[in-house]
Write a protein that holds these residues in place. Structure first.
Motif, PDB file in Angstrom:
ATOM      1  N   UNK A 131       0.790  -1.225   0.000  1.00  0.00           N
ATOM      2  CA  UNK A 131       0.000   0.000   0.000  1.00  0.00           C
ATOM      3  C   UNK A 131       0.824   1.277   0.000  1.00  0.00           C
ATOM      4  N   UNK A 132       2.141   1.131  -0.016  1.00  0.00           N
ATOM      5  CA  UNK A 132       3.016   2.303  -0.032  1.00  0.00           C
ATOM      6  C   UNK A 132       3.053   2.890  -1.450  1.00  0.00           C
ATOM      7  N   UNK A 133       2.590   4.114  -1.664  1.00  0.00           N
ATOM      8  CA  UNK A 133       2.655   4.695  -3.012  1.00  0.00           C
ATOM      9  C   UNK A 133       4.098   4.911  -3.458  1.00  0.00           C
ATOM     10  N   UNK A 134       4.378   4.478  -4.686  1.00  0.00           N
ATOM     11  CA  UNK A 134       5.711   4.638  -5.286  1.00  0.00           C
ATOM     12  C   UNK A 134       5.542   5.236  -6.674  1.00  0.00           C
ATOM     13  N   UNK A 135       6.346   6.243  -6.998  1.00  0.00           N
ATOM     14  CA  UNK A 135       6.303   6.857  -8.325  1.00  0.00           C
ATOM     15  C   UNK A 135       7.732   6.953  -8.852  1.00  0.00           C
ATOM     16  N   UNK A 136       7.894   6.687 -10.144  1.00  0.00           N
ATOM     17  CA  UNK A 136       9.244   6.695 -10.725  1.00  0.00           C
ATOM     18  C   UNK A 136       9.236   7.411 -12.078  1.00  0.00           C
ATOM     19  N   UNK A 137      10.331   8.118 -12.338  1.00  0.00           N
ATOM     20  CA  UNK A 137      10.494   8.791 -13.632  1.00  0.00           C
ATOM     21  C   UNK A 137      11.902   8.525 -14.158  1.00  0.00           C
ATOM     22  N   UNK A 138      12.142   8.870 -15.398  1.00  0.00           N
ATOM     23  CA  UNK A 138      13.475   8.693 -15.988  1.00  0.00           C
ATOM     24  C   UNK A 138      13.495   7.547 -16.986  1.00  0.00           C
TER      25      UNK A 138
END
Lengths: 300, 300
Positions: B61-68
């Motif tokens: 349930x931990x929100x994770x966001x990634x870019x690149x």
């Protein structure tokens, strides 16, 4: 009776020599001797390489003249760079006479542009080809390009070389293709005229060159440039930028290409794409330049 | 109660992650995880690399966001390129939710400029840094540069990214230095500010870039550029050309540099040499951009 002249155009990776009669007519050609890098490392160094290449032509008292990178720091003997404006008489007056076991060899000088300015430039060999072209009587004042690993753009006024610039297109093209992300998707293929022409248009566009070249990658990523066409697109872009900067923006409508083969063709196409009429000079300009300089120097 | 957010800026050769609380404050930083090339080749691939880097932060349930580049064809999952103009809301609306054994990960999209035109361009990750800068309230419309192997010049109008161009200065500099005659005389040495500034002036001059760079060779040949200064002269010339083309000729008097360290310093000096005021953005733009996009997407 004159012994005629042996002329040698001896570059970093190439060696060409001509045996000429007393009237300057070519009697024999050696087209594939070792360049100075190979010659320096071979048994007997430059003398040994010269003997193996054209030993049968050499005899006591035979005038020999040589131009090209053989006159550089890494060559047989280093000659000075002569300042501009430069003509055949100045090159003849500065010939360096150097003893060898074949008798005296005569080495031409190079040329230097803007030696004390912010962008000095040098050539060794191309000045002789330009002199050769002017000596044919076919030459006129104007803009010349000598395509190569380092192409030379030269301006002639009043029959004298008045300015030039070295553009490293060939060498940097290879570095980009072989050592950057631009070549990673590329595949070999036959010459793609459409991709080359598309590159020429991108080469004439505004913006930093190292930004415009990125299109060779992004067009490929988007499936708009085939892997086998990437290298020709990039080649067109770099040569197109060179032509646009050197000729189109200077307002020239015509240029003379001194050189042969595939590379001269690419420059001709890139000129046409920039609205510039390019004509390819007759072959043999180095030989004609060597003859003309030797005549003016009185060694033949 | 909110679990806060984990934000990841995952590039080709770098990995940075931030653990943020429910208010976006950074509670922990991981600065040196493996880039996507190393991660793809490591045991367990991207999931394994992520667990080794920040496994202790991850929970159901931990929100994770990634870019690149992790969102590219060579990354974990390929996301689309969004067209311009682009803002945080558009990036938030296009987040790609991807299952993993840590729960759903959210991947940002890249950005594309001029996809159907002659010079399409793409970015992945820099759009997030620009969004981050704009979200600080410290940003304004204008010109931005994000220095790097492939530097990005971006234009912002009305709080939206409206245009950008990739300039391959860093990568091509390395190719020229390591794989052309320009680097053959070069020797290592400390930063030579005078040589760099001299290069910047040559970078702003007229003529083809691949002609102007030859001065790095000819100045050295003539003893006017020390071997230990050649690389800095060439670096100045390439960055100077980039700045002159992208900012000076477009009429910009100010630019914001998003980036830190030596490379940002070089761009700042090159801007000053072209009469352009450069300010270096506060650090942490990727983290702020990820937070802002996640907020707009409602995942935190």
């Amino acid at each position: 009776m004159s012994r005629g002249l042996i002329g040698i155009d001896w570059g970093t990776s190439s060696f060409r020599a001509w045996r000429m009669d007393a009237g300057g007519q070519v009697m024999d050609i050696m087209g594939d001797g070792p360049g100075i890098l190979a010659a320096a490392a071979a048994p007997g160094g430059f003398e040994g390489a010269l003997e193996r290449a054209i030993g049968g032509w050499l005899s006591e008292g035979q005038p020999v003249i040589a131009s090209g990178m053989i006159t550089s720091r890494n060559g047989w003997v280093e000659t000075p760079y002569l300042p501009l404006p430069l003509d055949a008489a100045a090159l003849a007056g500065a010939l360096l006479r150097h003893p060898s076991r074949f008798g005296a060899l005569h080495f031409t000088c190079g040329a230097v542009s803007d030696p004390d300015g912010p962008a000095p430039d040098v050539m060794r060999g191309e000045e002789t080809e330009i002199i050769g072209h002017l000596a044919t009587g076919d030459g006129a004042d104007g803009l010349f390009v000598l395509p190569g690993t380092h192409s030379k753009w030269a301006r002639v006024r009043g029959g004298r070389l008045t300015g030039f610039r070295t553009v490293m297109t060939g060498e940097i093209f290879a570095a980009m293709r072989d050592h950057s992300i631009l070549g990673r998707l590329a595949e070999p293929g036959p010459f793609d005229a459409e991709a080359f022409a598309s590159g020429v248009r991108a080469g004439a566009a505004d913006g930093p060159l190292l930004g415009r070249v990125f299109a060779a990658r992004s067009l490929a990523l988007m499936g708009r440039l085939r892997p086998a066409a990437i290298a020709d697109y990039l080649s067109g872009l770099l040569i197109g930028d060179e032509v646009a900067q050197e000729a189109a923006r200077a307002g020239d409508r015509a240029v003379t290409i001194i050189g042969r083969g595939d590379l001269a063709d690419r420059y001709r196409i890139a000129c046409a794409g920039n609205g510039i009429v390019a004509r390819v000079a007759a072959p043999g300009m180095a030989q004609k330049g060597l003859w003309n300089i030797a005549r003016k120097a009185g060694i033949v």
